[in-house]
Design an enzyme around this catalytic site. Sequence first.
Site, PDB file in Angstrom:
ATOM      1  N   GLY A   1      78.459  38.279  11.950  1.00 20.79           N
ATOM      2  CA  GLY A   1      80.151  36.749  11.927  1.00 20.79           C
ATOM      3  C   GLY A   1      81.039  37.602  11.040  1.00 20.79           C
TER       4      GLY A   1
ATOM      5  N   ALA B   1      79.529  25.382  16.003  1.00 18.99           N
ATOM      6  CA  ALA B   1      79.999  26.724  16.658  1.00 18.99           C
ATOM      7  C   ALA B   1      80.109  27.107  17.544  1.00 18.99           C
ATOM      8  CB  ALA B   1      79.057  27.845  15.469  1.00 18.99           C
TER       9      ALA B   1
ATOM     10  N   ASN C   1      85.808  22.484  11.167  1.00 16.03           N
ATOM     11  CA  ASN C   1      84.926  22.825  10.698  1.00 16.03           C
ATOM     12  C   ASN C   1      85.933  22.948   9.137  1.00 16.03           C
ATOM     13  OD1 ASN C   1      87.102  24.627  11.284  1.00 16.03           O
ATOM     14  ND2 ASN C   1      85.879  26.719  10.433  1.00 16.03           N
TER      15      ASN C   1
ATOM     16  N   LYS D   1      79.175  20.116  11.683  1.00 19.98           N
ATOM     17  CA  LYS D   1      80.743  19.719  12.203  1.00 19.98           C
ATOM     18  C   LYS D   1      81.430  19.541  13.382  1.00 19.98           C
ATOM     19  CE  LYS D   1      80.536  25.465  11.812  1.00 19.98           C
ATOM     20  NZ  LYS D   1      81.002  26.376  12.028  1.00 19.98           N
TER      21      LYS D   1
END
Length: 498
Positions: A477, A365, A320, A299
Amino acid sequence: MSGTLLCLTLSGRSIEENVRIAHEYSKYVDLYELRADFLAEEELLNIRRFPSLVELPVILTIRRRIDGGQYKGGEANRTMLFGRALAFADENPRNNFAYVDFEDDFRISSLQDAAMAFGTHIIRSVHNMQDPVFDIPKKLKEMRKTGYEIPKIACTPHNLSDLTRIFNECEDLRDYDHIVTAMGHVGLPSRILASRLHSYLTFVSPRNGDESLKDIGHIDAITMQELYHFKQIKKDTKIYGITGWPLTHTSSPQIHNDGYKKHDLNAVYIPIPSDSIEEAVAFANQVGIKGLSITVPHKETVLPLLSEKSQRVQQIGSCNTIVKGQDGWSGYNTDAVGIEKALQNFLGVKDLKRYKVSIIGAGGAAKAVAYAVKKLGGKACVFNRTIAKARLLAEKFDFKYAVLAPESTALVEKYSNLIIQTTSKGMGKLPPSTEDNDPLWFYEFTGKEKVFDIVYVPETTPILWRAKNAGCTVSNGMPMLKIQGYEQFKLFTGVDYF
């Protein structure tokens, strides 16, 4: 329809078991491969009758161990088994083997003559279980001694660059039938996109097939058809995907491919495992992929490869989602929207003004999480094993920071209204909690904390298991994944998911 046939590899120990599996999967595939090398010894003399017991054409394969098979006998015995299987041809061709797989170094003229006489096509194969094969067009041509043979190469790429080269070499390979497949985890796209290799067929397995077939990259037949819609992949099908490493657990293909089906879009979304984002982008350019979801650990490393970055990507410092345009790849961040809406739904609030939040981790993240927490008005402390990374992220959003270690227990307690776990440490790990699978192993939950883990496989990660047992309200998640996936879908297709 795709021009590539789907072949179900049958690896049962008995003829009866293989017949049962063949009937069960007949609606998903075009033909079967009877792997006689998996049969129990007492079953070997019965292989001749197998084609008459099933609905579809059959390939006979007796694979040697050196080529990744299970056959333990010598070449003389194997030759005899092939001979018995091809002998006594039935007047009805469907009761005979439609194909037989002979290795390139296994050239027995009597067997070849028998196959030709009975209308059985010869697949002439090479298997490299350790390495890739170079100059595939040249090798296929060398293997194809006569016009009736279908040359087959199955090899093992070391990395995604090897797979990119295979797709490049096969791009214009249309003059004759051939079979090309890349084995192993990295080779997965070669199976779903076999038609882009102009491969005559590709192999799949039953869902509960032999583990050795899964190890070389087989997808089960139901997943291939119902998830990836294999038969609907055409020359003009748009390709999207997700890249990361090791990428062994991802639900993104289900979200996106369900969306394409729902909106009747000619598109497919596939996993592209790669430990190098540069190789992933190079593969995407070769195959013509229009958009990629970017996950761990790429990312941040993807940023230098982008020709354009959205404002949110610039603010967060993490990407992302990338979309291919005329001038290159444009980067977006849908994680922030995903976590923001997921937290609002999880907590039943519009903002986090009354929350002190622990952010566990400081990677790509975590950057999106920190951005969302700041936007929602929360106060936070970033905890990371490398204190320097924690500091860089925390200072960007005016948060506190600390090392992720037992000496920070008191600070976790202070910022424990909401704990958001952003690392991959619990991914694919089942409870109970240990120091190896739970990044917050040293902290004792009181039951008052709200705990959100961005990992969604398994459904209950070790840290969530421990928190739930202590009486905490928890979420994995999956809600975040779905929301950010819907945002990606819109970026890829220009269509709202709902």
